[in-house]
Motif scaffolding. Structure first.
Motif, short mmCIF file in Angstrom:
data_model
loop_
_atom_site.label_atom_id
_atom_site.label_comp_id
_atom_site.label_asym_id
_atom_site.label_seq_id
_atom_site.Cartn_x
_atom_site.Cartn_y
_atom_site.Cartn_z
N ASP A 103 39.76 58.05 53.48
CA ASP A 103 39.25 56.91 52.70
C ASP A 103 39.21 55.68 53.60
N GLY A 104 38.05 55.39 54.16
CA GLY A 104 37.92 54.26 55.06
C GLY A 104 38.00 52.91 54.39
N THR A 105 37.94 52.87 53.05
CA THR A 105 38.02 51.60 52.32
C THR A 105 39.40 51.37 51.70
N ALA A 106 40.34 52.28 51.94
CA ALA A 106 41.63 52.22 51.26
C ALA A 106 42.38 50.93 51.55
N TYR A 107 42.32 50.45 52.78
CA TYR A 107 43.06 49.24 53.12
C TYR A 107 42.30 47.98 52.71
N HIS A 108 41.11 47.79 53.25
CA HIS A 108 40.42 46.53 53.04
C HIS A 108 39.94 46.36 51.60
N TRP A 109 39.21 47.30 51.05
CA TRP A 109 38.66 47.15 49.71
C TRP A 109 39.67 47.51 48.63
N GLY A 110 40.51 48.49 48.90
CA GLY A 110 41.35 49.00 47.84
C GLY A 110 42.66 48.27 47.64
N THR A 111 43.21 47.66 48.71
CA THR A 111 44.57 47.15 48.57
C THR A 111 44.82 45.77 49.17
N SER A 112 44.18 45.42 50.27
CA SER A 112 44.61 44.22 51.00
C SER A 112 43.91 42.95 50.57
N SER A 113 42.71 43.03 49.97
CA SER A 113 41.93 41.83 49.70
C SER A 113 41.25 41.94 48.35
N ALA A 114 41.53 40.99 47.45
CA ALA A 114 40.98 41.03 46.10
C ALA A 114 39.54 40.55 46.08
N PRO A 115 38.69 41.18 45.28
CA PRO A 115 37.31 40.70 45.13
C PRO A 115 37.25 39.53 44.15
N GLY A 116 36.07 38.96 44.01
CA GLY A 116 35.84 37.92 43.02
C GLY A 116 36.19 36.53 43.51
N MET A 117 36.05 35.56 42.60
CA MET A 117 36.35 34.17 42.93
C MET A 117 37.85 33.98 43.04
N LYS A 118 38.27 33.27 44.08
CA LYS A 118 39.71 33.09 44.31
C LYS A 118 39.93 31.92 45.25
N THR A 119 41.20 31.55 45.39
CA THR A 119 41.58 30.50 46.33
C THR A 119 42.59 31.05 47.33
#
Length: 328
Positions: free
Chosen positions: A227-243
């Motif tokens: 799963d090449g997205t497990a770290y970046h997309w799945g766990t380390s960085s939240a999507p959507g609007m944020k601060t």
């Protein structure tokens, strides 16, 4: 109503305890449609703006290929909302709907008059609701505005141009009741009015910003689980609007340090995203909205580029230093 991020698919700290030293708080804003007031945190809502302070305008060059009347954008959204309501109550005659849409479009005409256009509110962030914003000893309110048109000559071209205001609320006094609005805009950059449901989460940096041995261990683990997205997309960085936090997964260009003119490395301040989640990030949907499918996937209804993210950075040395942006 609170919004809570579900547990991540992988326990990063159990897998890589040394990541703990690199964690950084981010605040997921969880905007949802509503009617905020000037004393509320919001996306696209009214601002607590001093009546005696000039409303900001944009003096930059604009690309007009995607421009349309600002009033039409608002009226078209009202029509779509009403159409959706009527469709839910029964079937629609789509021939009638096409005529209504054509009649609505014919009602609005507006051209750029050449004057610097007024900006529109993007975000109002009260420190009482959104922790971890910088300079809390001096400010308790951050306002983010932008010009909702494409700008060919800015640092991140063909995007809106942003301006910030840092405030102490007790110094505002009488509030501006009727801010000006632009004549034309790119409708993709006009946010729906939303109230906020802030939630603090912990983010971790891109592997490019981690020590080499830790980054290699994470890459090897990703390959092992397939799963090449497990770290970046799945766990380390939240999507959507944020601060604050770290931001997102760079997909257009390779990541690089964002540096101020003074030499200081700038930090993420506000992240504007195309939607709250997509097909690759549905695991971030709040637990309170489980089973809602795509109902809350895009409450703000803005589009950056071809569905990208626009991140605003600040210099920790001074709020007076220029802010920078990057799209990924």
């Amino acid at each position: 109503m609170t919004r809570t991020t579900p547990p991540r698919p992988y326990d990063l700290l159990a897998l890589f305890p040394e990541l703990a030293a690199h964690g950084r708080p981010a605040v997921r804003l969880h905007p949802r449609r509503g009617e905020p007031g000037v004393k509320d945190g919001s996306i696209g809502g009214p601002l607590l703006w001093p009546a005696d302070e000039a409303w900001p305008t944009c003096g930059l060059e604009h690309e007009d290929l995607s421009d349309e009347p600002y009033a039409y954008v608002l009226a078209w959204r009202d029509y779509l909302d009403d159409r959706d309501r009527r469709e839910g109550e029964g079937g629609l005659d789509w021939g009638v709907e096409r005529r209504r849409a054509d009649e609505l479009e014919a009602r609005f005409t507006a051209e750029d008059d050449g004057a610097p256009p007024p900006l529109i509110p993007l975000a109002q962030l009260y420190y009482r609701d959104v922790p971890h914003l910088p300079w809390a000893d001096r400010y308790d309110l951050l306002q983010v505005l932008w010009c909702p048109r494409d700008h060919p000559d800015i640092e991140t071209p063909y995007n809106p141009a942003l301006q910030l205001r840092w405030r102490r609320t007790e110094q505002v006094g009488p509030v501006l009741a009727d801010p000006p609005v632009p004549l034309v805009c790119n409708g993709n950059y006009v946010p729906r009015q939303c109230v906020l449901h802030p939630e603090t989460v912990t983010e971790y940096p891109l592997t490019a910003d981690l020590p080499a041995d830790l980054a290699e261990a994470i890459r090897a683990w990703s390959e092992q689980i397939g799963d090449g997205t497990a770290y970046h997309w799945g766990t380390s960085s939240a999507p959507g609007m944020k601060t604050t936090g770290y931001g997102g997964t760079w997909g257009i260009i390779d990541p690089y340090p964002i540096r101020c003119e003074c030499g200081e490395r700038q930090l993420p301040l506000f992240t504007t995203a195309t939607g709250e989640f997509d097909g690759g990030t549905t695991s971030w949907r709040p637990v309170e909205e489980a089973g809602t499918e795509w109902e809350f996937a895009d409450p703000v209804d803005i589009v950056i580029g071809r569905g990208y993210t626009l991140q605003l950075y600040y210099c920790p040395a001074s709020e007076d230093h220029p802010n920078r942006t990057e799209m990924f």
